[in-house]
Structures are given as structure tokens and as C-alpha cells.
Design a protein around this motif. Structure first.
Motif, PDB file in Angstrom:
ATOM      1  N   ASP A 150       0.816  -1.213   0.000  1.00 53.37           N
ATOM      2  CA  ASP A 150       0.000   0.000   0.000  1.00 53.37           C
ATOM      3  C   ASP A 150       0.850   1.262   0.000  1.00 53.37           C
ATOM      4  O   ASP A 150       0.531   2.233  -0.695  1.00 53.37           O
ATOM      5  N   PHE A 151       1.949   1.260   0.743  1.00 51.26           N
ATOM      6  CA  PHE A 151       2.765   2.475   0.834  1.00 51.26           C
ATOM      7  C   PHE A 151       3.469   2.789  -0.484  1.00 51.26           C
ATOM      8  O   PHE A 151       3.928   3.901  -0.704  1.00 51.26           O
ATOM      9  N   ALA A 152       3.579   1.792  -1.359  1.00 51.96           N
ATOM     10  CA  ALA A 152       4.289   1.972  -2.625  1.00 51.96           C
ATOM     11  C   ALA A 152       3.359   2.412  -3.765  1.00 51.96           C
ATOM     12  O   ALA A 152       3.837   2.970  -4.768  1.00 51.96           O
ATOM     13  N   LYS A 153       2.088   2.162  -3.608  1.00 57.87           N
ATOM     14  CA  LYS A 153       1.149   2.472  -4.690  1.00 57.87           C
ATOM     15  C   LYS A 153       1.127   3.971  -4.982  1.00 57.87           C
ATOM     16  O   LYS A 153       1.016   4.796  -4.084  1.00 57.87           O
ATOM     17  N   GLY A 154       1.245   4.283  -6.267  1.00 55.65           N
ATOM     18  CA  GLY A 154       1.220   5.677  -6.686  1.00 55.65           C
ATOM     19  C   GLY A 154       2.561   6.385  -6.626  1.00 55.65           C
ATOM     20  O   GLY A 154       2.716   7.474  -7.189  1.00 55.65           O
ATOM     21  N   ARG A 155       3.540   5.797  -5.942  1.00 52.91           N
ATOM     22  CA  ARG A 155       4.856   6.441  -5.845  1.00 52.91           C
ATOM     23  C   ARG A 155       5.963   5.593  -6.465  1.00 52.91           C
ATOM     24  O   ARG A 155       6.925   6.128  -7.015  1.00 52.91           O
ATOM     25  N   PHE A 156       5.843   4.277  -6.338  1.00 54.04           N
ATOM     26  CA  PHE A 156       6.870   3.360  -6.839  1.00 54.04           C
ATOM     27  C   PHE A 156       6.343   2.596  -8.040  1.00 54.04           C
ATOM     28  O   PHE A 156       5.154   2.280  -8.110  1.00 54.04           O
ATOM     29  N   THR A 157       7.256   2.292  -8.971  1.00 59.38           N
ATOM     30  CA  THR A 157       6.889   1.490 -10.131  1.00 59.38           C
ATOM     31  C   THR A 157       7.933   0.407 -10.336  1.00 59.38           C
ATOM     32  O   THR A 157       9.130   0.704 -10.437  1.00 59.38           O
ATOM     33  N   TYR A 202      13.603  -3.418 -12.174  1.00 60.12           N
ATOM     34  CA  TYR A 202      13.845  -2.050 -11.742  1.00 60.12           C
ATOM     35  C   TYR A 202      12.778  -1.634 -10.730  1.00 60.12           C
ATOM     36  O   TYR A 202      11.650  -2.120 -10.766  1.00 60.12           O
ATOM     37  N   LEU A 203      13.149  -0.711  -9.865  1.00 58.61           N
ATOM     38  CA  LEU A 203      12.188  -0.082  -8.975  1.00 58.61           C
ATOM     39  C   LEU A 203      12.400   1.420  -9.063  1.00 58.61           C
ATOM     40  O   LEU A 203      13.410   1.937  -8.573  1.00 58.61           O
ATOM     41  N   GLN A 204      11.469   2.089  -9.720  1.00 57.72           N
ATOM     42  CA  GLN A 204      11.500   3.541  -9.794  1.00 57.72           C
ATOM     43  C   GLN A 204      10.749   4.084  -8.585  1.00 57.72           C
ATOM     44  O   GLN A 204       9.567   3.779  -8.413  1.00 57.72           O
ATOM     45  N   MET A 205      11.435   4.863  -7.773  1.00 56.17           N
ATOM     46  CA  MET A 205      10.842   5.389  -6.545  1.00 56.17           C
ATOM     47  C   MET A 205      10.784   6.911  -6.646  1.00 56.17           C
ATOM     48  O   MET A 205      11.824   7.564  -6.759  1.00 56.17           O
ATOM     49  N   ASN A 206       9.570   7.431  -6.611  1.00 55.13           N
ATOM     50  CA  ASN A 206       9.346   8.869  -6.685  1.00 55.13           C
ATOM     51  C   ASN A 206       8.728   9.366  -5.387  1.00 55.13           C
ATOM     52  O   ASN A 206       8.208   8.583  -4.596  1.00 55.13           O
ATOM     53  N   SER A 207       8.779  10.680  -5.195  1.00 53.01           N
ATOM     54  CA  SER A 207       8.176  11.298  -4.006  1.00 53.01           C
ATOM     55  C   SER A 207       8.631  10.594  -2.735  1.00 53.01           C
ATOM     56  O   SER A 207       7.816  10.261  -1.870  1.00 53.01           O
TER      57      SER A 207
END
Length: 114
Positions: free
Chosen positions: A61-68, A79-84
Motif C-alpha cells: 500500500d505504501f508503494a502504490k502511486g509512488r513506486f513502479t 527495476y524499482l522507480q521510486m518517486n516522491s
């Protein structure tokens, strides 16, 4: 024998972005699951996101919308793209491969300063 090599961790300010990479080598089944987990000292390792070799994804849940999470064209790279990024994202991030395994990478430190 399967090996996982991670890269891309580091220090970033809150609100910034990082991209983690993990490449697997060795005897790997065509169908497999790769993912990212993270761990803070004193806490259990927790799921961040997973992706199957067919492209199905699952996020905490904490990754939804911020991580891809995504796969490379060679399919043995994830890959893990981490934004915000937030200070509470600070942890050691581990790559995992499930292919008869599971197998783990050595971990890469991500530090988010406030």
C-alpha cells in the motif's frame, strides 16, 4: 547457482527520486517472480513490490502511486522507480527472485533526508 546484483541506492532528499536495478544470472526458470523488499534495523523485511515474468505486478500500500516496478527487455533485470520519496522510506532494499528459490541480493541502502 543464481546470483542477484543490485545497484542504484543512495542518499536523496525528501521528494526526490531513485531508481534501483537488480540483475539475475544463473539457472532461472522462464516463469519466475522478481521483487523488492525493504528492511529497517529491528524490523521485519517487508514487501515493496513484485512482478512476474508475464508482467503482473503487486505493490504494498505504501508503494502504490509512488513506486513502479518493471522488467528489463532481457527479463532477468528488474527495476524499482521510486518517486516522491519520504524519510520513512529509508531502509536497505533487497531484490528477490523466486525461481525454485527464493534468492536474495546483498541489499542496497536507500536514505531519504528530511
Amino acid at each position: 547457482q543464481v546470483q542477484l546484483v543490485e545497484s542504484g541506492g543512495g542518499l536523496v532528499q525528501a521528494g526526490g527520486s531513485l531508481r534501483l536495478s537488480c540483475t539475475a544470472s544463473g539457472s532461472i526458470f522462464t516463469f519466475n517472480v522478481m521483487g523488492w523488499y525493504r528492511q529497517v534495523p529491528g524490523n521485519e523485511r517487508e514487501l515493496v513490490a513484485t512482478i512476474t515474468s508475464r508482467g503482473s505486478t503487486n505493490y504494498a500500500d505504501f508503494a502504490k502511486g509512488r513506486f513502479t516496478i518493471s522488467r528489463g527487455s532481457a527479463k532477468n533485470t528488474v527495476y524499482l522507480q521510486m518517486n516522491s520519496l519520504k524519510p520513512e522510506d529509508t531502509a536497505v532494499y533487497y531484490c528477490q527472485l523466486v525461481s525454485r528459490g527464493p534468492y536474495w541480493g546483498q541489499g542496497t541502502q536507500v536514505t531519504v533526508s528530511s
